[in-house]
Design an enzyme around this catalytic site. Structure first.
Site, PDB file in Angstrom:
ATOM      1  N   ASP A  92      44.206  31.873  47.286  1.00  0.00           N
ATOM      2  CA  ASP A  92      44.361  31.631  45.987  1.00  0.00           C
ATOM      3  C   ASP A  92      43.063  32.113  45.277  1.00  0.00           C
ATOM      4  O   ASP A  92      42.004  31.819  45.646  1.00  0.00           O
ATOM      5  CB  ASP A  92      44.664  30.128  45.875  1.00  0.00           C
ATOM      6  CG  ASP A  92      44.781  29.503  44.291  1.00  0.00           C
ATOM      7  OD1 ASP A  92      46.001  29.611  44.042  1.00  0.00           O
ATOM      8  OD2 ASP A  92      43.914  29.501  43.594  1.00  0.00           O
ATOM      9  N   ILE A  93      43.379  32.713  44.209  1.00  0.00           N
ATOM     10  CA  ILE A  93      42.036  33.164  43.260  1.00  0.00           C
ATOM     11  C   ILE A  93      41.446  32.067  42.686  1.00  0.00           C
ATOM     12  O   ILE A  93      42.013  31.213  41.872  1.00  0.00           O
ATOM     13  CB  ILE A  93      42.471  34.351  42.107  1.00  0.00           C
ATOM     14  CG1 ILE A  93      43.353  35.328  42.818  1.00  0.00           C
ATOM     15  CG2 ILE A  93      41.419  34.820  41.466  1.00  0.00           C
ATOM     16  CD1 ILE A  93      44.148  36.238  41.670  1.00  0.00           C
ATOM     17  N   ASN A 100      41.859  34.350  32.352  1.00  0.00           N
ATOM     18  CA  ASN A 100      42.622  34.351  31.561  1.00  0.00           C
ATOM     19  C   ASN A 100      42.239  33.778  30.220  1.00  0.00           C
ATOM     20  O   ASN A 100      42.536  34.247  29.030  1.00  0.00           O
ATOM     21  CB  ASN A 100      44.110  33.378  31.842  1.00  0.00           C
ATOM     22  CG  ASN A 100      44.865  34.211  32.503  1.00  0.00           C
ATOM     23  OD1 ASN A 100      45.011  35.255  32.698  1.00  0.00           O
ATOM     24  ND2 ASN A 100      45.838  33.432  33.438  1.00  0.00           N
ATOM     25  N   ASP A 109      46.539  39.897  34.502  1.00  0.00           N
ATOM     26  CA  ASP A 109      47.474  40.647  35.051  1.00  0.00           C
ATOM     27  C   ASP A 109      46.717  41.658  35.900  1.00  0.00           C
ATOM     28  O   ASP A 109      47.073  41.973  36.906  1.00  0.00           O
ATOM     29  CB  ASP A 109      48.420  41.312  34.104  1.00  0.00           C
ATOM     30  CG  ASP A 109      49.496  40.265  33.417  1.00  0.00           C
ATOM     31  OD1 ASP A 109      49.208  39.067  33.971  1.00  0.00           O
ATOM     32  OD2 ASP A 109      50.105  40.630  32.553  1.00  0.00           O
ATOM     33  N   GLU A 135      48.787  32.755  40.697  1.00  0.00           N
ATOM     34  CA  GLU A 135      47.658  33.428  41.219  1.00  0.00           C
ATOM     35  C   GLU A 135      47.386  33.102  42.601  1.00  0.00           C
ATOM     36  O   GLU A 135      46.377  33.141  43.404  1.00  0.00           O
ATOM     37  CB  GLU A 135      46.111  33.066  40.476  1.00  0.00           C
ATOM     38  CG  GLU A 135      45.810  31.742  40.801  1.00  0.00           C
ATOM     39  CD  GLU A 135      46.335  30.725  40.011  1.00  0.00           C
ATOM     40  OE1 GLU A 135      47.239  30.516  39.484  1.00  0.00           O
ATOM     41  OE2 GLU A 135      45.794  29.670  39.680  1.00  0.00           O
TER      42      GLU A 135
END
Lengths: 264, 278
Positions: A92-93, A100, A109, A135
């Protein structure tokens, strides 16, 4: 009775293939019937192309959740048969929302695409990399011994950490990953859901412990401690001794009395 | 990057035999050896057969099989021949005296007592092949927590854990349950207490096991372990008699206390465990 030829012949012209063709063209695949290609071969090619599309995440080009799920289920069956060691990593980022919010969704993106490319570059061709959620990514590594698994996870973590991602001219960002992992259960009983849940718990742990880190499930301690043994038959031992003591009385006594006395 | 996507089309592999459903496979296991596991399997099978079920007992104790000794059957064709491809599965199945079918391991299975991919596959193939033809398949597994035992247990929908009231048997039962919960995420284990010396012993033992499990075995949230006490088989001299004569208790003296207890166990299994025929 209808003539058998009617049901066997495919009239390509009668099929509405425009949407399918457009989808394939959009994915840079030729969608026209080639000279000399039989209708069956052509239709097979179109269907294969659509199947491939249905398994792919359009943004990153990785496998999508559907593809991931089918590989996961196939792996669990294969492991039951082979006893292989298969590792599932969930990645997971960290703080993706901030990217964002700060740089816009296009930048987000861009980050997802770069990470996807980076993940694909960190693993073997036999491994499966998929975009699991917004993500969140998943990697399935067959034939992966415990030491090797940690090494791969660490390589991914480090590579991503040191990867500058250009999100705009003259602007690049850096992100980190939290990684959780669990090995496929070697036994037939288990399910893909349970496996996923275990990896997810490790991911949660990696996040909880401060992010940009790896948490792999440790094998459970399965030996029986002295404390457990003590508790196990401490009380029962006394009961049984009492019962055995009485069992010798059984010859003199009615069985009912024995029960009464033990329960008293 | 496309490398990572295994090609969805093109290489169409034939799907393997599905692992499910194994819904009516019951594993009879124990932590410690010599607690009467095979005795329970064989007599329970006879009791279930008497109630009209089509039952098969598979000698899944590959290394130290002794169902043949209990049943006094020494067939020419055994599981070993099926494993080595010398015989078909149906050729190795025979009728036991109690009205049920058996698949005996036979000598020579020792070489298969390690859990290689070959053993896994054969085991799976055999059990999957048996399931459609029987109401119940009982796996008489080995004692303990070897790979082969754990694998055999993992094929079953239900585990029947046989224990006697002795501390060693209880400790080993506990250790085995712990492994089954920890490695196979098993949530239910059914306990049968053999050689019980007083009424209520089995329930007390089950409660005690449950308490220690609750305290020491960490399960994932929403997946608690539950032990279910299925019944006691009382210490009964008739059992020894039957075993020494190598006959089934359910045939020689079904009316003795142990025989009645086994019949009750079968009844309870029928109501709680065995799926109704569709």
């Amino acid at each position: 009775m209808a003539a058998p030829t009617d049901s066997r012949l495919i009239e390509l012209h009668a099929l509405q293939l425009d949407d399918a063709r457009a989808l394939l063209e959009h994915d840079a695949k030729s969608s026209r019937q080639e000279a000399g290609e039989s209708p069956t071969a052509y239709l097979q090619r179109v269907l294969d192309g659509l199947c491939e599309l249905s398994l792919k995440d359009p943004l990153t080009g990785l496998g999508n959740r559907r593809h991931f799920r089918s590989v996961l289920e196939r792996s669990i069956e294969a492991v039951a048969r082979s006893g292989d060691s298969v590792l599932l990593l969930l990645l997971d980022i960290d703080h993706f929302k901030t990217i964002n919010d700060t740089h816009g969704h296009l930048a987000g993106d861009q980050v997802l695409q770069s990470i996807a490319g980076c993940l694909a570059g960190c693993v073997r061709p036999m491994d499966t990399v998929a975009r699991y959620g917004g993500e969140e990514f998943a990697v399935i590594l067959p034939n992966c011994r415990p030491l090797f698994g940690r090494a791969v996870a660490e390589r991914i973590r480090q590579t991503v950490e040191s990867l500058p991602i250009a999100v705009a001219p003259l602007l690049s960002v850096q992100v980190t990953l939290s990684i959780g992992g669990a090995y496929a259960p070697e036994w037939v009983r288990s399910t893909a859901d349970l496996w996923l849940e275990r990896a997810d718990q490790q991911l949660y742990r990696a996040k909880f412990e401060g992010r940009n880190r790896i948490s792999l499930e440790q094998p459970q301690e399965l030996s029986v401690s002295a404390e457990e043994k003590g508790l196990l038959f401490g009380q029962l031992g006394l009961d049984e001794a009492a019962a055995t003591g009485m069992a010798s009385d059984v010859s003199h006594d009615a069985q009912g009395n024995v029960t009464n006395r033990v329960n008293a | 990057m496309n490398d990572v996507l295994s090609p969805p089309a093109g290489n169409r592999e034939t799907p393997p035999i599905p692992l499910k459903p194994l819904g009516k496979v019951l594993a009879v296991t124990s932590g410690k050896g010599g607690v009467g596991k095979t005795f329970v399997s064989a007599n329970l099978a006879a009791a279930l057969a008497k109630r009209g079920h089509k039952v098969l007992v598979l000698d899944a104790d590959l290394g130290l099989a002794n169902l043949d000794v209990v049943l006094n059957l020494y067939p020419k064709i055994t599981l070993h021949d099926v494993f080595t491809g010398k015989a078909k599965l149906e050729e190795a199945i025979l009728q036991a005296p109690g009205g049920f079918s058996v698949l005996l391991a036979g000598s020579g299975m020792v070489e298969y007592s390690r859990l290689t991919p070959e053993v896994r596959n054969e085991f799976l193939r055999i059990v999957s092949g048996l399931v459609p033809h029987y109401d119940v398949v009982l796996l008489d597994t080995g004692a303990g927590i070897s790979d082969v035992v754990l694998f055999a247990v993992s094929l079953a929908s239900e585990v029947l854990m046989v224990a006697t009231p002795e501390p060693t048997s209880l400790t080993d039962a506990y250790a085995t349950i712990k492994v089954l919960v920890g490695q196979q995420q098993r949530q239910t284990v059914r306990v049968i207490v053999n050689q019980a010396v007083r009424p209520g012993a089995g329930q007390a033992i089950t409660n005690q096991l449950q308490q220690v499990l609750d305290r020491f075995v960490v399960t994932e949230p929403g997946h608690p372990v539950r032990l279910i006490h299925m019944g006691d088989i009382p210490l009964d001299p008739e059992v020894r008699q039957a075993v020494m004569r190598r006959q089934l208790l359910m045939q020689t003296t079904p009316g003795c206390p142990a025989g009645v207890a086994i019949a009750q166990l079968a009844c309870k299994l029928e109501h709680n465990v065995i799926p109704c025929p569709a």
